[in-house]
Design a protein around this motif. Structure first.
Motif, PDB file in Angstrom:
ATOM      1  N   SER A  76       0.831  -1.200   0.000  1.00 19.60           N
ATOM      2  CA  SER A  76       0.000   0.000   0.000  1.00 19.60           C
ATOM      3  C   SER A  76       0.872   1.259   0.000  1.00 19.60           C
ATOM      4  O   SER A  76       1.675   1.469   0.895  1.00 19.60           O
ATOM      5  CB  SER A  76      -0.909   0.000   1.232  1.00 19.60           C
ATOM      6  OG  SER A  76      -1.729   1.143   1.209  1.00 19.60           O
ATOM      7  N   GLY A  77       0.738   2.051  -1.054  1.00 22.10           N
ATOM      8  CA  GLY A  77       1.496   3.289  -1.186  1.00 22.10           C
ATOM      9  C   GLY A  77       2.941   3.105  -1.598  1.00 22.10           C
ATOM     10  O   GLY A  77       3.717   4.065  -1.611  1.00 22.10           O
ATOM     11  N   ALA A  78       3.346   1.893  -1.963  1.00 23.84           N
ATOM     12  CA  ALA A  78       4.745   1.610  -2.291  1.00 23.84           C
ATOM     13  C   ALA A  78       5.138   2.141  -3.667  1.00 23.84           C
ATOM     14  O   ALA A  78       4.312   2.245  -4.570  1.00 23.84           O
ATOM     15  CB  ALA A  78       4.993   0.103  -2.241  1.00 23.84           C
ATOM     16  N   ARG A  79       6.413   2.444  -3.785  1.00 17.60           N
ATOM     17  CA  ARG A  79       7.029   2.721  -5.094  1.00 17.60           C
ATOM     18  C   ARG A  79       7.724   1.431  -5.510  1.00 17.60           C
ATOM     19  O   ARG A  79       8.589   0.933  -4.792  1.00 17.60           O
ATOM     20  CB  ARG A  79       8.027   3.860  -4.976  1.00 17.60           C
ATOM     21  CG  ARG A  79       7.354   5.193  -4.655  1.00 17.60           C
ATOM     22  CD  ARG A  79       8.339   6.326  -4.716  1.00 17.60           C
ATOM     23  NE  ARG A  79       8.858   6.346  -6.079  1.00 17.60           N
ATOM     24  CZ  ARG A  79       9.899   7.079  -6.454  1.00 17.60           C
ATOM     25  NH1 ARG A  79      10.521   7.841  -5.606  1.00 17.60           N
ATOM     26  NH2 ARG A  79      10.323   7.041  -7.696  1.00 17.60           N
ATOM     27  N   VAL A  80       7.325   0.891  -6.668  1.00 18.64           N
ATOM     28  CA  VAL A  80       7.752  -0.441  -7.084  1.00 18.64           C
ATOM     29  C   VAL A  80       8.533  -0.369  -8.393  1.00 18.64           C
ATOM     30  O   VAL A  80       8.136   0.327  -9.333  1.00 18.64           O
ATOM     31  CB  VAL A  80       6.533  -1.378  -7.264  1.00 18.64           C
ATOM     32  CG1 VAL A  80       6.960  -2.753  -7.755  1.00 18.64           C
ATOM     33  CG2 VAL A  80       5.747  -1.480  -5.963  1.00 18.64           C
ATOM     34  N   LEU A  81       9.616  -1.130  -8.443  1.00 14.37           N
ATOM     35  CA  LEU A  81      10.426  -1.263  -9.652  1.00 14.37           C
ATOM     36  C   LEU A  81      10.404  -2.728 -10.046  1.00 14.37           C
ATOM     37  O   LEU A  81      10.800  -3.595  -9.264  1.00 14.37           O
ATOM     38  CB  LEU A  81      11.854  -0.790  -9.370  1.00 14.37           C
ATOM     39  CG  LEU A  81      12.832  -0.707 -10.522  1.00 14.37           C
ATOM     40  CD1 LEU A  81      12.344   0.274 -11.599  1.00 14.37           C
ATOM     41  CD2 LEU A  81      14.212  -0.271 -10.009  1.00 14.37           C
TER      42      LEU A  81
END
Length: 194
Positions: free
Chosen positions: A44-49
């Motif tokens: 939740s709310g993460a920045r994902v690569l």
């Protein structure tokens, strides 16, 4: 044909990359992986690569489950086109532009992010997913992991998907394995910044 398993876009079908150049993550492995990630409450709310994204299904699953930004990185032209299609689908369902696609070599993209981080410290990632191609050597993977460690948020999680026959990755001193799990022919490794 794969699908988004759960979340706001759950059930929507995703296109797969034609041919055998990529190997999609099975629904069984995806369900187990995301069950674990949700139990840790890190999406939740993460920045994902999502590196070596293939069809982008792993990164897109994080968007459906609440990630605020997802970057799919892929260099193969056919896979990039599929990533763009799947990203457009989930963005339409979510009514956002959460998922973007970056075409290029993973190490070059990571170098670009690292240089951005030096100028703008907020450019960090909370979750990094890697499903590298089998021909990638352990030495090449170690170099990539070292580059990843430079762009992570303090409490980030790195997940590597490899063949169950692959050895444990060589972790840079800045990353530490904290879990791993085998699912048939697939081995997942979980690491965090030291």
């Amino acid at each position: 044909m794969s699908r988004i398993i759960a979340g706001a876009a759950g059930g929507h079908p995703l296109k797969s990359v034609p041919g055998d150049a990529t190997r999609p993550t099975t629904d069984r492995v995806k369900e187990a992986l995301f069950s674990r990630l949700e139990s840790w409450d890190i999406l939740s709310g993460a920045r994902v690569l999502d590196l070596f994204a293939g069809s982008g299904s792993l990164g897109i699953e994080t968007a459906s489950r609440g990630a605020r930004q997802v970057v799919l990185v892929e260099k193969a032209p056919k896979a990039v086109a599929i990533c763009q299609h799947n990203a457009a689908l989930v963005n339409k369902v979510l009514k956002t532009n959460t998922v973007t696609v970056q075409r290029g070599n993973v190490d070059s993209v990571l170098d670009g992010y690292y240089n951005s981080v030096l100028r703008v410290p907020s450019k960090t990632f909370d979750v990094v997913l890697l499903d590298p191609p089998y021909p990638l050597t352990e030495e090449e993977l170690a170099i990539t992991l070292d580059k990843i460690s430079k762009i992570l948020a303090e409490d980030a999680t790195v997940i590597i998907e490899r063949s169950a026959r692959s050895p444990e990755p060589v972790w840079p001193s800045s990353l530490e394995k904290f879990a791993d799990k085998k699912y048939g022919e697939t081995h997942l490794w979980f690491a965090e910044p030291v």
